[in-house]
Design an enzyme around this catalytic site. Sequence first.
Site, mmCIF file in Angstrom:
data_model
loop_
_atom_site.group_PDB
_atom_site.id
_atom_site.type_symbol
_atom_site.label_atom_id
_atom_site.label_comp_id
_atom_site.label_asym_id
_atom_site.label_seq_id
_atom_site.Cartn_x
_atom_site.Cartn_y
_atom_site.Cartn_z
ATOM 1 N N GLU A 1 -7.299 -5.876 -1.423
ATOM 2 C CA GLU A 1 -7.343 -4.941 -0.289
ATOM 3 C C GLU A 1 -6.238 -3.912 -0.410
ATOM 4 O OE1 GLU A 1 -5.681 -3.988 3.884
ATOM 5 O OE2 GLU A 1 -4.806 -5.094 2.205
ATOM 6 N N ARG B 1 -10.111 0.615 5.280
ATOM 7 C CA ARG B 1 -9.421 0.079 4.116
ATOM 8 C C ARG B 1 -10.383 -0.012 2.937
ATOM 9 N NH1 ARG B 1 -5.724 1.259 6.793
ATOM 10 N NH2 ARG B 1 -3.897 0.034 7.415
ATOM 11 N N ARG C 1 -9.724 0.946 11.536
ATOM 12 C CA ARG C 1 -8.851 0.529 10.435
ATOM 13 C C ARG C 1 -9.670 0.604 9.155
ATOM 14 N NH1 ARG C 1 -4.123 -2.109 10.917
ATOM 15 N NH2 ARG C 1 -3.181 -2.961 9.033
ATOM 16 N N CYS D 1 0.784 -1.233 0.000
ATOM 17 C CA CYS D 1 0.000 0.000 0.000
ATOM 18 C C CYS D 1 0.811 1.277 0.000
ATOM 19 C CB CYS D 1 -0.906 0.017 1.228
ATOM 20 S SG CYS D 1 0.026 0.050 2.787
#
Length: 524
Positions: free
Chosen positions: A112, A158, A156, A74
Site C-alpha cells: 500500500e 491509496r 482516502r 509514503c
Amino acid sequence: MANFSFIDLFAGIGGFRLALQSVGGTCIGFSEIAPDAINTYCKNFKEDESANFGDITKLKTLPDHDFMTAGVPCQSWSIAGKNLGFDDDRGQLWNDTLYLLNKVRPKAFIFENVKGLADPRNAEALKYILNRIKEAGYYAQVNVLNAYDYGVPQTRVRIYIVGFKDKKYFEKFTLAPATPGCVQLSDVLDGCNATECRQSNDNNARWSLSCNEKGFNDYFLFNDLRNGNTTIHSWDIQETTEREKSICYLLLKNRRKDKYGKLDGNPLSLLHFQELDPSVSREDLENLVEKGILKRVSYLYEICEQRNDLSEDATWVMSQAKNGIINFDTLKSSKELKKRKLNAQDILSTLETIGIVKCTEERYDFKNTKISTGLAGINRIFLPTCKIYPTLVASDTNDYITTENINADNIEDFRASFMKNVYRTGNYRRITKQEACRIQGFPADYLLPPTRARWMKLIGNSVAVPVIKMLVKAIVNTGVFDGQEKVVVKNRNSHQSSYLSLFDRYEENHIAESGMVCEDIELS
C-alpha cells in the site's frame, strides 16, 4: 475461513493485521521501528515484542509465510512532500521490501502507498517497482481505490499493489463492487441522531466532499483564497466595512489571472488595484493590512552589489536574476528551490538587510494564503449530514465537526443559520479518538496513547481496515490458500511488557522517536 500465515511489514498500529486476522490469517511476525506504534500494536494484539523483526533495512531474510503485507512509508510520493521520488532516501525502502519478497517468496502480497505513486510524475518509479516485482516472478495488479467506496466515511485514495506467485490465482483475482456511502459521517459521530442526518446515496461523493439534497455543501470552508456559497472569509468573521469587503473581493477575483504573475495566486500592486478600481487608495490597502486581512509582499528585487563571500544558497538565489532583477514568483516556483529546501523570502530579506538587494516593487496579498491552515485555526467545519470526511493525516488538520443539523430553503438562510447556531456559538469540535478510529475502520475502543498528537499520528498513518479486508477476501476467494492446515505459532519466550501502562505513565510526554521504550513493568 481460510488458513494462512502472514508477515506484517511497516506494521504501524496493525490495520493490516486486523483485516487479515478477520478472514483467518495468522500473524507470525511484524516489522516496525516507531516506539509508539510498536507499543500500540503489541498491546492491542497481546503480542510479545519478540515478534517484531525490527528495522527492515537490516533484515536479510524472514520466516517462510504465505502472505506478505507492507504499508511502505509514503513520504517520497506524497503530494504533501517534495515529490522527489527515489531522489529521497526514504524511497529506497521499496528496494528493501522487494528484496525480502524475492528472498522469501510468499504466495501473495499487498503493498500500500499514497496515490501520488500512481501519478504521471512518478510513472518511472512505479514502472521500476512493477518491473522488480515481475523479475521476482510475480504477477501484480495496481489498484487505486478510495476508502469511501468500501465502508468508511472518509475520502482516502491509496494505491494497492496486489500480487501472486502463481498466475492462475492472479487471473482469478476480482475486486468486490464498490458500495459508496454505506457508512456516512453521522454513523460514526457521537452525540448526533444518525438516522435524522443520514442522506440518500443519490449524490455520489466518491472523489470529493458532499452536498445535501438541496445542493448546499455539507461543510463550510474558512478560506480567503476561494469563494463559494459556504466559504467563510476573514472579512465575514471580523468587523469590516462594505468598502473593505469590495476591495477584498477585487483581489480574490483577479489574483489568479496570468497578467499578474506566474503563480496560481499572485499579489497585486497599488497600480493593479487602481487599474481595476481607480478609487482604491494605499490607505485602503494599509487599513486591511492593519486588520490582518492583507499583507505587504516584496515582489521585485534589484541587485545592488555582487559579492563573492555569500553562502552557496544565497549565491544560487542571486543567480536567478534577469537583467539585474529577481522576480519573487519566478523564484518561488522553481523546482530547484524545492530541492534545496530553501525559504526564498527569508534569503531575500537577509540579502536586503545587508544591502545586497533592494525591493523595487511591493504588492498586497491575503495574509492567510495557506489553504489547509484556514482562518482563526479553522479550515473546515463539517455538518453531521456530510457523507464523507477528509483524509485523516498524521499531522492532524484544522478540520472540525458539528452535531448541529441545519435546515434551510435557500443558501442565504443556510449560511446565516450556520454562522448563528454553529460558528458564533462555538458549537463545533475536533473529532475524538473514538471517532477517528471509526473513520479508519478500527474498533472505537482500540487502545491508543492518551495525547491527541500521538494517537492522531498513529491513526493518520494507518490503513483503512475495510479496504484491506475487501482486498484480502478477494485474494482468499482465488483459492490460493485452499487446503492449508491451521497455522500454529511457536511460543515466544521473551517478556511481554504492559504497553498500556506505558501510555498512562508517559501521559503528555512524547516517547522518544528512536529506539523502543523498554521498562521493567510488573504484570498484574
